[in-house]
Scaffold this motif. Sequence first.
Motif, PDB file in Angstrom:
ATOM      1  N   VAL A 159       0.859  -1.185   0.000  1.00  0.00           N
ATOM      2  CA  VAL A 159       0.000   0.000   0.000  1.00  0.00           C
ATOM      3  C   VAL A 159       0.896   1.236   0.000  1.00  0.00           C
ATOM      4  N   SER A 160       0.489   2.231  -0.777  1.00  0.00           N
ATOM      5  CA  SER A 160       1.248   3.484  -0.814  1.00  0.00           C
ATOM      6  C   SER A 160       0.604   4.499   0.118  1.00  0.00           C
ATOM      7  N   LEU A 161       1.452   5.253   0.804  1.00  0.00           N
ATOM      8  CA  LEU A 161       1.001   6.296   1.716  1.00  0.00           C
ATOM      9  C   LEU A 161       1.626   7.627   1.303  1.00  0.00           C
ATOM     10  N   HIS A 162       0.848   8.671   1.376  1.00  0.00           N
ATOM     11  CA  HIS A 162       1.367  10.028   1.213  1.00  0.00           C
ATOM     12  C   HIS A 162       0.843  10.805   2.417  1.00  0.00           C
ATOM     13  N   ILE A 163       1.739  11.129   3.351  1.00  0.00           N
ATOM     14  CA  ILE A 163       1.359  11.795   4.598  1.00  0.00           C
ATOM     15  C   ILE A 163       1.844  13.230   4.552  1.00  0.00           C
ATOM     16  N   THR A 164       0.959  14.154   4.946  1.00  0.00           N
ATOM     17  CA  THR A 164       1.280  15.577   4.954  1.00  0.00           C
ATOM     18  C   THR A 164       0.989  16.146   6.335  1.00  0.00           C
ATOM     19  N   ALA A 165       1.919  16.948   6.840  1.00  0.00           N
ATOM     20  CA  ALA A 165       1.716  17.679   8.099  1.00  0.00           C
ATOM     21  C   ALA A 165       1.433  19.132   7.735  1.00  0.00           C
ATOM     22  N   LEU A 166       0.302  19.648   8.227  1.00  0.00           N
ATOM     23  CA  LEU A 166      -0.134  21.002   7.892  1.00  0.00           C
ATOM     24  C   LEU A 166      -0.333  21.833   9.146  1.00  0.00           C
ATOM     25  N   GLN A 167       0.010  23.110   9.032  1.00  0.00           N
ATOM     26  CA  GLN A 167      -0.317  24.083  10.078  1.00  0.00           C
ATOM     27  C   GLN A 167      -1.134  25.158   9.378  1.00  0.00           C
ATOM     28  N   GLY A 168      -2.454  25.067   9.554  1.00  0.00           N
ATOM     29  CA  GLY A 168      -3.344  25.923   8.765  1.00  0.00           C
ATOM     30  C   GLY A 168      -3.287  25.457   7.321  1.00  0.00           C
ATOM     31  N   SER A 169      -2.888  26.340   6.420  1.00  0.00           N
ATOM     32  CA  SER A 169      -2.752  25.955   5.015  1.00  0.00           C
ATOM     33  C   SER A 169      -1.294  25.783   4.613  1.00  0.00           C
ATOM     34  N   VAL A 170      -0.384  25.872   5.582  1.00  0.00           N
ATOM     35  CA  VAL A 170       1.054  25.756   5.306  1.00  0.00           C
ATOM     36  C   VAL A 170       1.492  24.310   5.486  1.00  0.00           C
ATOM     37  N   THR A 171       2.134  23.753   4.460  1.00  0.00           N
ATOM     38  CA  THR A 171       2.665  22.400   4.535  1.00  0.00           C
ATOM     39  C   THR A 171       4.001  22.431   5.254  1.00  0.00           C
ATOM     40  N   LEU A 172       4.090  21.691   6.361  1.00  0.00           N
ATOM     41  CA  LEU A 172       5.325  21.636   7.137  1.00  0.00           C
ATOM     42  C   LEU A 172       6.224  20.492   6.705  1.00  0.00           C
ATOM     43  N   ALA A 173       5.648  19.332   6.413  1.00  0.00           N
ATOM     44  CA  ALA A 173       6.429  18.155   6.048  1.00  0.00           C
ATOM     45  C   ALA A 173       5.549  17.185   5.277  1.00  0.00           C
ATOM     46  N   THR A 174       6.165  16.414   4.408  1.00  0.00           N
ATOM     47  CA  THR A 174       5.467  15.352   3.692  1.00  0.00           C
ATOM     48  C   THR A 174       6.344  14.112   3.678  1.00  0.00           C
ATOM     49  N   ALA A 175       5.714  12.972   3.519  1.00  0.00           N
ATOM     50  CA  ALA A 175       6.446  11.714   3.386  1.00  0.00           C
ATOM     51  C   ALA A 175       5.645  10.784   2.489  1.00  0.00           C
ATOM     52  N   ASP A 176       6.351  10.094   1.625  1.00  0.00           N
ATOM     53  CA  ASP A 176       5.762   9.049   0.797  1.00  0.00           C
ATOM     54  C   ASP A 176       6.399   7.737   1.215  1.00  0.00           C
ATOM     55  N   ALA A 177       5.572   6.706   1.363  1.00  0.00           N
ATOM     56  CA  ALA A 177       6.091   5.419   1.821  1.00  0.00           C
ATOM     57  C   ALA A 177       5.289   4.286   1.202  1.00  0.00           C
ATOM     58  N   LEU A 178       5.935   3.150   1.095  1.00  0.00           N
ATOM     59  CA  LEU A 178       5.281   1.909   0.698  1.00  0.00           C
ATOM     60  C   LEU A 178       5.335   0.969   1.892  1.00  0.00           C
ATOM     61  N   VAL A 179       4.197   0.335   2.181  1.00  0.00           N
ATOM     62  CA  VAL A 179       4.114  -0.570   3.326  1.00  0.00           C
ATOM     63  C   VAL A 179       3.584  -1.912   2.840  1.00  0.00           C
ATOM     64  N   MET A 180       4.288  -2.965   3.192  1.00  0.00           N
ATOM     65  CA  MET A 180       3.865  -4.319   2.834  1.00  0.00           C
ATOM     66  C   MET A 180       2.818  -4.796   3.828  1.00  0.00           C
ATOM     67  N   ILE A 181       1.649  -5.164   3.311  1.00  0.00           N
ATOM     68  CA  ILE A 181       0.584  -5.745   4.134  1.00  0.00           C
ATOM     69  C   ILE A 181       0.719  -7.258   4.033  1.00  0.00           C
ATOM     70  N   PRO A 182       0.947  -7.957   5.134  1.00  0.00           N
ATOM     71  CA  PRO A 182       1.159  -9.406   5.044  1.00  0.00           C
ATOM     72  C   PRO A 182      -0.115 -10.126   4.619  1.00  0.00           C
ATOM     73  N   PRO A 183       0.064 -11.281   3.982  1.00  0.00           N
ATOM     74  CA  PRO A 183      -1.112 -12.061   3.578  1.00  0.00           C
ATOM     75  C   PRO A 183      -1.823 -12.611   4.807  1.00  0.00           C
ATOM     76  N   ASN A 184      -3.094 -12.916   4.617  1.00  0.00           N
ATOM     77  CA  ASN A 184      -3.862 -13.516   5.713  1.00  0.00           C
ATOM     78  C   ASN A 184      -3.269 -14.899   6.024  1.00  0.00           C
ATOM     79  N   PRO A 185      -3.144 -15.215   7.315  1.00  0.00           N
ATOM     80  CA  PRO A 185      -2.593 -16.530   7.651  1.00  0.00           C
ATOM     81  C   PRO A 185      -3.543 -17.646   7.237  1.00  0.00           C
ATOM     82  N   VAL A 186      -2.971 -18.750   6.853  1.00  0.00           N
ATOM     83  CA  VAL A 186      -3.761 -19.924   6.458  1.00  0.00           C
ATOM     84  C   VAL A 186      -4.088 -20.716   7.705  1.00  0.00           C
ATOM     85  N   THR A 187      -5.357 -21.003   7.884  1.00  0.00           N
ATOM     86  CA  THR A 187      -5.770 -21.788   9.046  1.00  0.00           C
ATOM     87  C   THR A 187      -6.032 -23.233   8.606  1.00  0.00           C
TER      88      THR A 187
END
Length: 117
Positions: A87-115
């Motif tokens: 899953v891709s994430l784009h996170i933004t930190a805002l103070q009012g309408s001013v962008t303070l920081a951003t980060a883009d990341a990819l996160v691996m979601i593990p498969p459902n365990p087999v029962t």
Amino acid sequence: MFLLGIIALALLPALMNGLRYSAQQSTVATATRQVNGLVDQVRQNPVCGTIGSIVGTSAIPRSFADGRGQTFTTQATIGSCSAGSVVSLHITALQGSVTLATADALVMIPPNPVTVP
């Protein structure tokens, strides 16, 4: 004494600007640490149903405060999420309408365990 007073008055605006810039950079540094910390939290708990509550969304942003008490919010755009995918994430930190920081990341979601029955 008079000459020293004039020099002090001439340097006062530069000093004030330096203090203001330093305070602003402190808030930016705090926001950057917070955004990176949110990415780490998602990577520690990679479950599709909890990502929005961890990072905040545009509908429900998360609020934080820096050491001076200045508040800022985080909002994220989350790509499609399913078990066994990235899953891709784009996170933004805002103070009012001013962008303070951003980060883009990819996160691996593990498969459902087999029962096994």
